[in-house]
Design a protein around this motif. Structure first.
Motif, PDB file in Angstrom:
ATOM      1  N   LYS B   3      14.477 -29.300   1.004  1.00 32.66           N
ATOM      2  CA  LYS B   3      14.177 -29.670   2.391  1.00 32.66           C
ATOM      3  C   LYS B   3      14.988 -30.911   2.734  1.00 32.66           C
ATOM      4  CE  LYS B   3      10.558 -26.856   2.776  1.00 32.66           C
ATOM      5  NZ  LYS B   3       9.573 -26.394   3.696  1.00 32.66           N
ATOM      6  N   VAL B   5      15.389 -33.875   5.173  1.00 34.18           N
ATOM      7  CA  VAL B   5      14.527 -34.583   6.098  1.00 34.18           C
ATOM      8  C   VAL B   5      15.320 -35.028   7.314  1.00 34.18           C
ATOM      9  CG1 VAL B   5      13.137 -36.653   6.369  1.00 34.18           C
ATOM     10  CG2 VAL B   5      13.059 -35.366   4.232  1.00 34.18           C
ATOM     11  N   TYR B 239      13.998 -33.257  -0.543  1.00 28.26           N
ATOM     12  CA  TYR B 239      13.197 -32.971  -1.729  1.00 28.26           C
ATOM     13  C   TYR B 239      13.211 -31.468  -1.926  1.00 28.26           C
ATOM     14  CZ  TYR B 239       9.630 -31.822   1.778  1.00 28.26           C
ATOM     15  OH  TYR B 239       8.971 -31.298   2.847  1.00 28.26           O
ATOM     16  N   ASP B 241      10.773 -28.384  -2.961  1.00 32.96           N
ATOM     17  CA  ASP B 241       9.372 -28.037  -3.223  1.00 32.96           C
ATOM     18  C   ASP B 241       9.212 -26.681  -3.911  1.00 32.96           C
ATOM     19  OD1 ASP B 241       9.892 -26.227  -1.232  1.00 32.96           O
ATOM     20  OD2 ASP B 241       8.538 -27.127   0.244  1.00 32.96           O
ATOM     21  N   GLN B 255       5.521 -33.208   4.186  1.00 28.84           N
ATOM     22  CA  GLN B 255       6.268 -34.427   4.424  1.00 28.84           C
ATOM     23  C   GLN B 255       5.451 -35.283   5.389  1.00 28.84           C
ATOM     24  OE1 GLN B 255      10.097 -33.710   6.268  1.00 28.84           O
ATOM     25  NE2 GLN B 255      10.043 -35.844   6.996  1.00 28.84           N
ATOM     26  N   VAL B 260       6.686 -37.851   0.767  1.00 30.11           N
ATOM     27  CA  VAL B 260       6.293 -36.456   0.653  1.00 30.11           C
ATOM     28  C   VAL B 260       5.074 -36.379  -0.272  1.00 30.11           C
ATOM     29  CG1 VAL B 260       8.083 -36.111  -1.131  1.00 30.11           C
ATOM     30  CG2 VAL B 260       7.089 -34.117   0.019  1.00 30.11           C
ATOM     31  N   PRO B 279      12.811 -35.984  -5.257  1.00 26.00           N
ATOM     32  CA  PRO B 279      13.126 -36.573  -3.953  1.00 26.00           C
ATOM     33  C   PRO B 279      14.391 -37.428  -4.017  1.00 26.00           C
ATOM     34  CG  PRO B 279      11.301 -37.746  -4.972  1.00 26.00           C
ATOM     35  CD  PRO B 279      11.605 -36.587  -5.865  1.00 26.00           C
TER      36      PRO B 279
END
Lengths: 149, 732
Positions: B3, B5, B239, B241, B255, B260, B279
């Protein structure tokens, strides 16, 4: 994995991953929240319980390693244990967060040493942190408990 | 999957808190749903609830973090309510205007104010409720209230008439609130000052049943563990997941503003899953911050002009005309609060409501910041305060309440967020570090003539309560020196250089008393040594016995303390046998201070070995804390403060490298352990009928210079850089 053991004399079976610390099994799975989380690295003593009569840091005790064992938590001291009576008589706790761990250590100390000296107390209790600084009363309460029947 | 951010600006809760709090001494009105309860049947006022079965409940509007508000505040109510203090129920009050701390302007626990604020207010609340109960019973009997009295939860009337409080409580709550509420004189106190009174929370704390924040369980609750940027001012870039989401027991990965979180069925699963998130962090503006550059910049700043906060005469001229100039510079390190209960909050955020169950010192601010973070209105946020596993100022901050609310909102379930010790220690708002420069001009006898004091340190209030910072002076940065108790007839010039280091600072038990008074009392010891004088007599001889009120002394009395200081100094000299012959390697040191309207003198005795390792052998303290409400717990606060302060003065220190705090647990950040505390701690209280002083904080500061001065007496070494670890002692 399934693990069976005794908590305060009561048989318990839990199904958790084998590396789960006893601390979190007690707190989250079984609801014995008297045992506290402070550091997660056996540096503060807040999570101290008795494992087969000996004081251990439950944050460093994996559940997979204690099948069949007897665990005693602060709830299992019973409320009338001489350490608890001494703690109450001297109003030892301030915030109180470390005190279950302090009492589990102190009761383990007194189970093997009926009349601990200052040096014995220092050696046995130095793994239990108290940020409020109740140490003078902890010391006095251990000595008071030693004199109780 | 990974992901990325979005680089959104993190919502700035400081801004929210700044505008919401609006500053100390600016009380703000905050209606809550629960406020209405104050007028329910059986509640003569917001402090007392009396049920038909005679159960008396006293509301405590300050947070119990060890300092005994759970007992000492109800004692004040019970004194006038005429009920058995040991039979009352105690409840923590919700946020409401009536519970605002008038010394701080908010419903806030801090500044050693709980009892001082409550001293009159709570006795009047008890008296007012009693008068209404009596009036209700009198009305039932058709007699004049003046013919009735109250004792032990019972109203008594003419002809042996009796009514329990419970039987008249509902009617009492409808009686007129008395305008004149006389209070009994101290000579008639039955509860206040009772030496054998036990704490009301001991039984549950001894049995493990006291409910701390971390013990909260609500139906359907999940557990959250978090990953936050290790660097101060850092932010999340990305990060992964994928692994976490496959782990049995994981509910979701969410998040939130600061980082997170993994939400799972139990904490251990959440924590293990967080460790798989990999992360990536943007280090932010402090990526290069380390202690060498930090101290260097602070030293540069300390050479610039400061804001003068206290001045008299002409200090420069006084220095120029003095027989001798003496200078010293002291450095004090950052400290972590490190309460033993790591930060945590249980939050349940739904479309139209948030319930926040939290160990907080500042419940009034929580609805505002949670509203800001969730889009709800403050009145839709219910706050429940739990017992606090230590506070020390850390829980004046509400960052962790916001985090939990955001995580609950994102996960769509009630969540208990628990920080690891590492999360807690590396995401604190630290006790400021500072540089303290003192220059004295003394006459031929060593007597102080002129003094310049300059502190350079970050300002806490600039972030939390900007409106109280005026003309470059943060009142919470000049405590412990603004009330300078000595004479310097030729002139004084005290200034403060506000200097941001990049490290976020917060109110830490004792706040700047722990900085300014430490430097001052170490320096006074140096002056006494120069004069060849007994350091206690030297202090007594230069005390200002006059009447001076200092503008910045917001939490001090601002009244003369010279006479009180003389008393505690003379007493501590006797009790400690100060000046007695000590064997080689051992020494005594003294320090004195007024803070929170309490005056304390401490003598410490230490042993310094050949490696400059220090053992604290004995501490003698004499305390003038005014009227003591709960004497045994007044003693407990002084005992605990001495231990807490000893840690900061001797062994504890937070340092920064690459913008990251280097101590993340109790191995790196040492806190005092039982084997390090003095075997003998001798605490005496001066008998006083004065107004109560604050007792939770002042001794934390006084012990530090007493120890440093004892180290000098034992070793000839001056501690100029704290903590007094062997290398810092050796360098003195």
């Amino acid at each position: 994995m399934k693990v069976s053991f005794k908590v305060n004399g009561k048989s318990e079976t839990v199904e958790v991953s084998s590396d789960t610390p006893l601390l979190w099994v007690l707190r989250d799975t079984l609801g014995y929240t008297g045992t506290k989380f402070g550091c997660g690295k056996a540096l503060c003593g807040a999570c101290t319980v008795h494992l087969n009569g000996r004081a251990v840091r439950s944050c460093q005790t994996q559940i997979g390693s204690i099948a069949g064992s007897d665990v005693t938590t602060i709830e299992g001291l019973g409320g009338n244990h001489k350490v608890q009576r001494a703690w109450e008589a001297l109003d030892v706790p301030q915030c109180g967060y470390c005190q279950p761990g302090q009492m589990m250590s102190a009761s383990a100390l007194l189970s093997t040493n009926k009349n601990p000296s200052d040096e014995d107390i220092d050696a046995f209790m130095s793994g239990n942190l108290c940020r409020c600084g109740t140490y003078p009363r902890i010391r006095a309460a251990i000595k008071a408990a030693a004199k109780m029947s | 999957m990974e992901k990325i951010v979005k680089n959104e600006a993190r919502r700035d809760f400081l801004k929210v808190s700044g505008s919401a709090a609006g500053g100390l001494a600016l009380a703000f009105y905050m209606p809550t749903a629960r406020m209405a309860q104050a007028a329910d049947g059986g509640s003569p006022n917001a402090w007392v609830k009396i049920a038909a079965d005679n159960t008396v409940t006293i509301m405590v509007a300050r947070s119990e973090m060890g300092q005994d508000v759970y007992t000492s505040m109800p004692m004040l109510v019970a004194e006038e309510l005429e009920v058995d203090i040991n039979a009352v129920q105690v409840e923590f009050a919700p946020p409401a205007e009536v519970y605002i701390n008038s010394l701080l302007g908010g419903q806030l626990t801090g500044g050693s104010t709980a009892v001082r604020d409550g001293w009159e207010k709570l006795r009047k609340a008890g008296a007012s409720a009693r008068m209404m109960l009596v009036a209700a019973a009198a009305d039932n009997w058709g007699v004049d209230a003046s013919k009735c009295s109250a004792a032990n939860g019972m109203v008594k009337g003419p002809g042996g008439k009796k009514a329990t409080y419970g039987s008249v409580a509902a009617k009492a709550s409808t009686m007129e609130v008395p305008k004149e509420v006389p209070l009994k004189p101290a000579s008639q106190f039955k509860v206040v000052g009772k030496t054998k009174q036990k704490r009301l929370d001991t039984a549950m704390k001894v049995r493990g049943t006291a409910g701390f924040g971390i013990d909260t369980v609500v139906p359907g609750m999940k557990y959250a563990a978090v990953a936050m940027p290790p660097m101060m001012g850092g932010s999340l870039i990305s990060y992964d997941d994928a692994r976490a989401k496959k782990m049995p027991g994981v509910h979701s990965v969410v998040q939130y503003s600061r980082g997170v979180a993994v939400v799972a069925n139990d904490y251990w699963t959440a924590k293990k899953a967080v460790a798989t998130l990999d992360p990536q962090w943007d280090a932010g503006p402090n990526a290069d911050l380390d202690m060498t550059s930090l101290w260097s910049k602070m030293e540069d700043a300390s050479n610039g002009a400061g804001a003068v906060f206290r001045e008299s005469g002409n200090a420069d001229q006084g220095l120029a005309q003095a027989d001798k100039m003496i200078t010293a510079e002291y450095r004090l390190p950052f400290q972590s609060h490190a309460p033993l209960e790591p930060q945590n909050t249980t939050a349940h955020v739904t479309a139209d409501k948030a319930v926040i169950i939290t160990p907080t010192q500042f419940q009034q601010l929580v609805p505002h910041v949670v509203a800001g973070a969730t889009g709800l209105k403050p009145e839709q946020v219910e706050v429940q305060t739990t017992f606090l596993g230590g506070g020390f100022g850390r829980r004046v901050e509400v960052d962790y309440c916001i985090d939990a609310a955001e995580i609950s909102q994102a996960a769509g379930v009630p969540v208990k967020m628990v920080w690891s010790r590492e999360d807690d220690m590396t995401h604190d708002s630290y006790r400021p570090a500072g540089i303290y420069k003192l220059t004295a001009g003394v006459d031929a006898n060593g007597k102080l003539q002129a003094l310049k004091f300059k502190s350079t340190s970050p300002s806490i209030s600039s972030r939390l309560f900007p409106s109280i910072v005026k003309d470059g002076v943060d009142p919470f940065a000049v405590e412990g020196i603004d009330n300078f108790p000595y004479l310097a007839d030729a002139g004084m010039n005290f200034s403060y250089v506000m200097h941001d280091t990049g490290v976020q600072v917060g109110y830490w038990r004792g706040v700047s008393h722990n900085l300014n008074a430490v430097a001052l009392e170490c320096f006074i010891d140096e002056l006494a040594k120069n004069a060849g004088a007994d350091p206690i007599q030297y202090r007594i001889d230069m005390l200002d016995m006059g009447s001076t009120k200092h503008a910045w002394s917001g939490l001090s009395a601002g009244v003369p303390v010279g006479a009180r200081m003389k008393t505690v100094l003379e007493e501590v000299k006797k009790k400690s046998r100060f000046g007695k012959k000590m064997p080689a390697g051992k020494g005594q040191g003294v320090a004195v201070m007024e803070g929170y309207n309490t005056v304390i003198a401490i003598v410490a005795e230490v042993t310094v070995d050949s490696t400059m390792d220090v053992t604290v052998d004995k501490v003698t303290a004499v305390v003038d804390g005014g009227t003591l409400i709960h004497p045994d717990q007044a003693l407990a606060q002084i005992q605990g403060s001495i231990n807490f302060g000893q840690g900061a003065g001797m062994i504890s220190e937070i340092t920064v490298k690459n913008g990251t705090v280097q101590q993340d647990n109790f191995d790196g950040y040492r806190a005092v352990r039982i084997n390090e505390t003095p075997k003998v701690m001798d605490v005496h209280f001066v008998k006083s009928d004065g107004a109560p002083g604050g007792l939770g904080e002042p001794a934390t500061a006084v012990i530090v210079p007493a120890l440093a001065n004892a180290i000098h007496a034992a070793s000839g070494k001056r501690v100029r850089t704290f903590p007094a670890l062997p290398e810092n002692v050796a360098a003195g």
